[in-house]
Design a protein around this motif. Sequence first.
Motif, PDB file in Angstrom:
ATOM      1  N   GLY A 142       6.608   8.181   7.006  1.00 26.26           N
ATOM      2  CA  GLY A 142       5.973   6.956   6.556  1.00 26.26           C
ATOM      3  C   GLY A 142       5.091   6.397   7.641  1.00 26.26           C
ATOM      4  O   GLY A 142       5.072   6.885   8.779  1.00 26.26           O
ATOM      5  N   THR A 143       4.340   5.378   7.267  1.00 30.47           N
ATOM      6  CA  THR A 143       3.397   4.779   8.203  1.00 30.47           C
ATOM      7  C   THR A 143       3.381   3.265   8.038  1.00 30.47           C
ATOM      8  O   THR A 143       3.919   2.724   7.077  1.00 30.47           O
ATOM      9  N   ALA A 144       2.740   2.638   8.994  1.00 25.31           N
ATOM     10  CA  ALA A 144       2.439   1.211   8.930  1.00 25.31           C
ATOM     11  C   ALA A 144       1.006   1.051   9.402  1.00 25.31           C
ATOM     12  O   ALA A 144       0.496   1.870  10.170  1.00 25.31           O
ATOM     13  N   LEU A 145       0.356   0.044   8.932  1.00 23.53           N
ATOM     14  CA  LEU A 145      -1.002  -0.247   9.357  1.00 23.53           C
ATOM     15  C   LEU A 145      -0.984  -1.646   9.949  1.00 23.53           C
ATOM     16  O   LEU A 145      -0.646  -2.621   9.272  1.00 23.53           O
ATOM     17  N   ASP A 146      -1.290  -1.713  11.221  1.00 21.48           N
ATOM     18  CA  ASP A 146      -1.276  -3.000  11.915  1.00 21.48           C
ATOM     19  C   ASP A 146      -2.599  -3.702  11.681  1.00 21.48           C
ATOM     20  O   ASP A 146      -3.622  -3.353  12.266  1.00 21.48           O
ATOM     21  N   PRO A 168      -3.589   4.217  10.511  1.00 19.29           N
ATOM     22  CA  PRO A 168      -2.159   4.042  10.248  1.00 19.29           C
ATOM     23  C   PRO A 168      -1.337   4.527  11.442  1.00 19.29           C
ATOM     24  O   PRO A 168      -1.700   5.486  12.115  1.00 19.29           O
ATOM     25  N   ARG A 169      -0.235   3.843  11.682  1.00 17.37           N
ATOM     26  CA  ARG A 169       0.686   4.185  12.756  1.00 17.37           C
ATOM     27  C   ARG A 169       1.879   4.908  12.147  1.00 17.37           C
ATOM     28  O   ARG A 169       2.530   4.395  11.240  1.00 17.37           O
ATOM     29  N   VAL A 170       2.158   6.106  12.633  1.00 16.65           N
ATOM     30  CA  VAL A 170       3.312   6.865  12.154  1.00 16.65           C
ATOM     31  C   VAL A 170       4.568   6.160  12.637  1.00 16.65           C
ATOM     32  O   VAL A 170       4.663   5.777  13.805  1.00 16.65           O
ATOM     33  N   TRP A 208       0.822  -2.052   3.360  1.00 16.77           N
ATOM     34  CA  TRP A 208       0.343  -1.020   4.270  1.00 16.77           C
ATOM     35  C   TRP A 208       1.459  -0.209   4.909  1.00 16.77           C
ATOM     36  O   TRP A 208       1.190   0.707   5.669  1.00 16.77           O
ATOM     37  N   SER A 209       2.702  -0.537   4.659  1.00 15.16           N
ATOM     38  CA  SER A 209       3.797   0.213   5.267  1.00 15.16           C
ATOM     39  C   SER A 209       4.726   0.763   4.192  1.00 15.16           C
ATOM     40  O   SER A 209       4.943   0.143   3.159  1.00 15.16           O
ATOM     41  N   PHE A 210       5.268   1.941   4.491  1.00 14.52           N
ATOM     42  CA  PHE A 210       6.164   2.592   3.536  1.00 14.52           C
ATOM     43  C   PHE A 210       7.022   3.614   4.251  1.00 14.52           C
ATOM     44  O   PHE A 210       6.717   4.045   5.366  1.00 14.52           O
ATOM     45  N   ALA A 211       8.092   4.007   3.587  1.00  6.37           N
ATOM     46  CA  ALA A 211       8.939   5.109   4.031  1.00  6.37           C
ATOM     47  C   ALA A 211       9.206   5.998   2.832  1.00  6.37           C
ATOM     48  O   ALA A 211       9.347   5.515   1.700  1.00  6.37           O
ATOM     49  N   VAL A 212       9.281   7.288   3.078  1.00 10.78           N
ATOM     50  CA  VAL A 212       9.668   8.256   2.060  1.00 10.78           C
ATOM     51  C   VAL A 212      10.838   9.056   2.609  1.00 10.78           C
ATOM     52  O   VAL A 212      10.782   9.544   3.745  1.00 10.78           O
ATOM     53  N   ALA A 213      11.882   9.169   1.813  1.00  7.23           N
ATOM     54  CA  ALA A 213      13.057   9.964   2.164  1.00  7.23           C
ATOM     55  C   ALA A 213      13.134  11.126   1.182  1.00  7.23           C
ATOM     56  O   ALA A 213      13.225  10.904  -0.029  1.00  7.23           O
ATOM     57  N   GLU A 214      13.073  12.342   1.693  1.00  7.95           N
ATOM     58  CA  GLU A 214      13.147  13.537   0.846  1.00  7.95           C
ATOM     59  C   GLU A 214      14.455  14.270   1.115  1.00  7.95           C
ATOM     60  O   GLU A 214      14.967  14.250   2.234  1.00  7.95           O
TER      61      GLU A 214
END
Length: 152
Positions: A145-149, A7-9, A82-88
């Motif tokens: 979050g991350t993405a997976l290429d 995964p790519r940060v 494969w990609s997401f973001a989390v906001a805390e």
Amino acid sequence: MSQGPAPRVLSDEALSELLGGQQFGTLATNKRSGHPHLTTMLYKWDPEARVLRFSTTADRIKVKQLRRDPRAALHVSGGDVWSFAVAEGEAEVSEVTTVPGDSTGQELLAMVRGSVDPADEDAFLQQLVDERRVVIRLKVQRLYGTALDVNG
């Protein structure tokens, strides 16, 4: 067995763009038991202020939970699984809109600007009062979050 790509940060900018490119996410609040309470929510992202805004009614369990414990997070899926973001961050809940056009009503109207015909604004503001609407403002302190290429 070969191992696929790691995964790519995502950068803060990429995470903000992901939040801005979506409309729905999963809001997590905390139950008294400590377990998470998850609910799908429509939201509006303000990247300059780093605030997520949600419209809900005053009697919802998430409102009670946030008034007791303001810690919350929003999970947003990217364009693929494969990609997401989390906001805390910590959330605050506005006062209930009680008069059409009061400050809470105006904030709610601003969240949907462009989707409400100006000729219908008075009726919309009255509906917000009738529904006892509030604004949840999640002040984002951390984005990750991350993405997976993956090449298909």
